[in-house]
Design a protein around this motif. Structure first.
Motif, PDB file in Angstrom:
ATOM      1  N   UNK A  97      68.279  41.678  13.515  1.00 50.59           N
ATOM      2  CA  UNK A  97      69.138  42.728  14.051  1.00 50.59           C
ATOM      3  C   UNK A  97      70.580  42.247  14.028  1.00 50.59           C
ATOM      4  N   UNK A  98      71.503  43.103  13.616  1.00 51.57           N
ATOM      5  CA  UNK A  98      72.900  42.701  13.434  1.00 51.57           C
ATOM      6  C   UNK A  98      73.814  43.551  14.305  1.00 51.57           C
ATOM      7  N   UNK A  99      74.676  42.891  15.073  1.00 51.96           N
ATOM      8  CA  UNK A  99      75.742  43.564  15.820  1.00 51.96           C
ATOM      9  C   UNK A  99      77.062  42.924  15.428  1.00 51.96           C
TER      10      UNK A  99
ATOM     11  N   UNK B 157      77.593  39.047  26.013  1.00 59.83           N
ATOM     12  CA  UNK B 157      76.371  39.675  26.523  1.00 59.83           C
ATOM     13  C   UNK B 157      76.091  41.000  25.833  1.00 59.83           C
ATOM     14  N   UNK B 158      77.130  41.807  25.653  1.00 62.22           N
ATOM     15  CA  UNK B 158      76.946  43.116  25.002  1.00 62.22           C
ATOM     16  C   UNK B 158      76.494  42.940  23.561  1.00 62.22           C
ATOM     17  N   UNK B 159      77.123  42.035  22.838  1.00 62.49           N
ATOM     18  CA  UNK B 159      76.773  41.846  21.427  1.00 62.49           C
ATOM     19  C   UNK B 159      75.369  41.279  21.266  1.00 62.49           C
TER      20      UNK B 159
ATOM     21  N   UNK C  32      69.830  42.456  19.753  1.00 64.42           N
ATOM     22  CA  UNK C  32      68.402  42.530  20.103  1.00 64.42           C
ATOM     23  C   UNK C  32      67.864  43.948  19.908  1.00 64.42           C
ATOM     24  N   UNK C  33      68.667  44.945  20.271  1.00 65.68           N
ATOM     25  CA  UNK C  33      68.232  46.335  20.088  1.00 65.68           C
ATOM     26  C   UNK C  33      68.026  46.640  18.606  1.00 65.68           C
TER      27      UNK C  33
ATOM     28  N   UNK D 171      76.825  38.967  14.758  1.00 68.07           N
ATOM     29  CA  UNK D 171      75.823  38.320  15.608  1.00 68.07           C
ATOM     30  C   UNK D 171      74.452  38.770  15.125  1.00 68.07           C
ATOM     31  N   UNK D 172      73.661  37.828  14.634  1.00 69.23           N
ATOM     32  CA  UNK D 172      72.341  38.135  14.084  1.00 69.23           C
ATOM     33  C   UNK D 172      71.255  37.660  15.050  1.00 69.23           C
TER      34      UNK D 172
END
Length: 689
Positions: A389-391, A401-403, A408-409, A298-299
């Motif tokens: 930002x990459x998760x 929601x968490x990803x 974003x962080x 997720x970018x």
């Protein structure tokens, strides 16, 4: 011949009021309870009652006692099934005569209005001219109803249509129909787009089972366009008759509904899926990755300094940039990757079926590389950089929601690291995020429970060695965690917008303290209050200052507003206008942390300020760094030449104070003279000095 477009539009838009106006003596109207809503002069004359004695009265007052029960059942059936009904009953005239009436009753959709075609059948054998005229009127009304009507026989053969239906289905006037409900000239489809096969249609089922149909929607493909109809069908309880079918054109309503649905799930500017649409698609992607043991990237993507483009070139220009960036991102990712616009200058890209985090990095690098080439817009080359930002699922989260939050962080960290780069989310970042979230939640409670307090640090004149002012500094005394540093909670309050409430609280309490000190004998001491960047731009700033000065009856010249150098220079022209409003109130203005921003000397001389505050970072290195001493000397000379006072922050040693005095600094604020103190301790300090 087929009616032209104007006639078609007229039929679609014709209203009940217009219909009544065209045919004033044709029918009566009732509400669901059987009360007359309107009656014709003919009808009132027929019953020998003036219309005023009929309108608003229930028709049951005029029905023969023997027909009351049946008439009530008919009305109840109409309310329950909302179908076209024929029935007969006897009415009593004012003189007591019995007259037979045949009714054709039509419910008008959800309007709770009933149209009742009445026919006097008292003398059925006498087929008078009047009866023939009435029949012609009925035919005229039937033909011109603003909906298509088709009547079938018991086998489904269409035996009669009105003008609107003939227009819908290209039936020529006078044409003998050799078609049934099974034979279609045009293809019909369901709302989901699937084709309707004749023998499986709801209309054929209703014909066989003698059922009523309501709220059936079908589409008719004609001339490569789809016309949508809402269908109402009811069996006709007469031998050799089948169905009465009404077709209401709802194409415009369908288009409006489709547009609303589109707006709910797609971004209008870029035509990309929006956040709602993206979240709907994430769960099946995660499930697929879980089954195959793959990762999902997720970018979170944000344009760097896009606000400058919007502010300098306008929102229309900015929108063009957004569309070009969206296209370039889409061209940089794989065919099966998802891209959505979250709003503003934010995008999200979802990368299914990743083997490892390096796969996500390759796509991120591809997107960054695409942005290295300028955009050509209005003949001008525009360079746009982005941060990413990459998760990763499931490493950094197992739900959307968490990803999205963790991506974003990581994006925020990428911006802090200099922008134009990508950063992966880490567990250490998760700890910081959790801590930040906890502080944010506790802050909301702190505002409500009044956990904040102010401390005051004196400013001392270097030549008289006497205090000439104080600065109000906010502190947070948490009931469980104790004292929480402003360095922790101020940045969070800025990001969340809570700084506005906190800032107004500081202004109010600082001015209130000034009033209290004046009443206890403190004179000629100014109060400095820090204003955040967000609060400085807020429309309530000026009114908040003015209201509190008036409320506590404090001399505005004893209030000093401190603004950071960076907040002023972010949009210097706008800042000058706001600063001038502050000066009109009578308050003074100081530039705080001077030397850490990027002030233009050309703008500095235009600013309506009274003093400069040299940042503590220069003062702390005075004795070890000759450059710091040179800078302070230069700032002092510059300020004095502009007629400004110079204040140095953070002086803690005698040697620092000595050098500052030699450099021309006017005032000192630091531990050497006084630490920040409570209101009571500071009052005592000021009185004793």
């Amino acid at each position: 011949m087929q009616p032209d477009a104007n006639k078609a539009n007229f039929l679609k838009n014709i209203s009940l009021e217009t219909l009544l106006g065209f045919y004033p003596d044709s029918f009566q109207s009732f509400d669901w309870n059987g009360n007359f809503v309107s009656v014709t002069e003919r009808f009132s004359h027929f019953l020998e009652y003036p219309s005023t004695e009929l309108i608003g009265k229930p028709i049951f007052n005029f029905i023969h006692p023997d027909d009351l029960e049946n008439s009530r059942e008919v009305l109840q059936s109409l309310k329950d099934e909302r179908k076209i009904i024929n029935f007969e009953n006897r009415l009593l005239t004012k003189s007591g005569d019995e007259v037979w009436i045949m009714w054709l009753i039509i419910p008008l959709g959800d309007s709770e209005i009933i149209l009742a075609f009445d026919r006097d059948i008292t003398i059925q054998k006498d087929l008078s001219l009047e009866f023939i005229l009435q029949q012609q009127k009925y035919k005229s009304i039937f033909d011109n109803l603003p909906m298509g009507i088709a009547i079938t026989d018991a086998k489904g053969k269409i035996i009669e249509t009105n003008k609107t239906a003939r227009m819908y289905f290209d039936i020529r006037d006078g044409e003998s129909l050799n078609r049934t409900l099974n034979i279609r000239k045009y293809t019909l489809i369901q709302p989901n787009g699937s084709k309707i096969y004749p023998r499986k249609s709801s209309l054929m089922r209703a014909l066989r089972l003698k059922e009523v149909i309501r709220n059936l929607e079908i589409g008719m493909i004609k001339d490569d366009r789809i016309t949508w109809f809402e269908i109402l069908a009811t069996p006709i309880p007469i031998d050799n008759f089948g169905l009465a079918v009404a077709f209401l054109d709802i194409t415009q309503r369908r288009h409006a509904e489709e547009k609303i649905a589109y707006l709910a799930f797609f971004d209008q500017l870029t035509n990309l899926p929006n956040r709602n649409s993206l979240i709907d698609k994430l769960f099946p992607i995660f499930e697929e990755a879980r089954r195959h043991g793959n990762l999902v990237g997720v970018l979170a993507i944000d344009l760097d300094n896009f606000k400058i483009i919007n502010d300098s070139r306008g929102h229309e220009f900015g929108d063009k940039i957004i569309k070009l960036v969206a296209y370039r991102i889409r061209e940089s990712i794989r065919v099966y990757d998802l891209i959505s616009r979250q709003g503003g200058d934010e995008f999200t890209v979802v990368l299914p079926d990743l083997s490892n985090e390096r796969d996500a990095a390759v796509v991120a690098e591809s997107i960054l590389d695409a942005m290295n080439h300028p955009f050509i817009l209005d003949g001008e080359k525009i360079f746009v950089n982005i941060s990413i930002g990459i998760a990763l699922y499931p490493t950094d989260g197992k739900d959307s929601n968490t990803l999205l939050k963790n991506a974003d962080s990581a994006l925020n960290l990428a911006k802090k690291q200099g922008k134009n780069c990508y950063v992966f989310f880490t567990q250490e970042m998760q700890t910081v995020v959790a801590e930040r979230l906890e502080i944010e939640n506790r802050m909301r409670i702190a505002i409500i429970e009044n956990q904040f307090t102010l401390v005051y640090q004196p400013k001392v004149d270097l030549y008289t060695k006497k205090p000439v002012g104080v600065e109000a500094l906010i502190r947070w005394k948490h009931p469980e965690r104790g004292l929480i540093s402003p360095d922790v909670f101020i940045p969070i309050s800025e990001e969340t917008g809570m700084i506005l409430a906190v800032g107004e609280w500081v202004i109010k309490n600082a001015i209130q303290t000034m009033r209290s000190w004046r009443d206890k004998g403190v004179k000629e001491i100014s109060m400095a209050v820090n204003i955040s960047t967000k609060q400085f731009k807020h429309e309530r700033l000026i009114s908040t200052i003015a209201e509190n000065l008036k409320l506590y009856k404090v001399n505005p010249q004893e209030l000093e507003i401190e603004l950071t150098e960076s907040s002023v220079m972010e949009n210097a022209d706008a800042a000058i206008r706001i600063m001038q409003e502050i000066r009109k109130l009578g308050a003074k203005i100081a530039i705080d942390d001077f030397g850490t921003g990027y002030s233009s000397l050309g703008y500095l001389k235009k600013l309506p300020i009274s003093s400069l505050k040299i940042d503590r970072s220069f003062v702390s290195e005075l004795t070890s760094d000759k450059d710091s001493r040179t800078i302070i000397l230069a700032v002092s000379n510059l300020a004095h030449n502009l007629g400004l006072t110079v204040v140095a922050e953070g002086a803690e040693t005698e040697s620092q104070v000595q050098i500052l005095a030699e450099s021309g600094v006017d005032m000192i604020q630091g531990f050497y003279y006084a630490k920040p103190m409570s209101s009571e301790d500071c009052l005592e300090f000021l009185l004793n000095s």
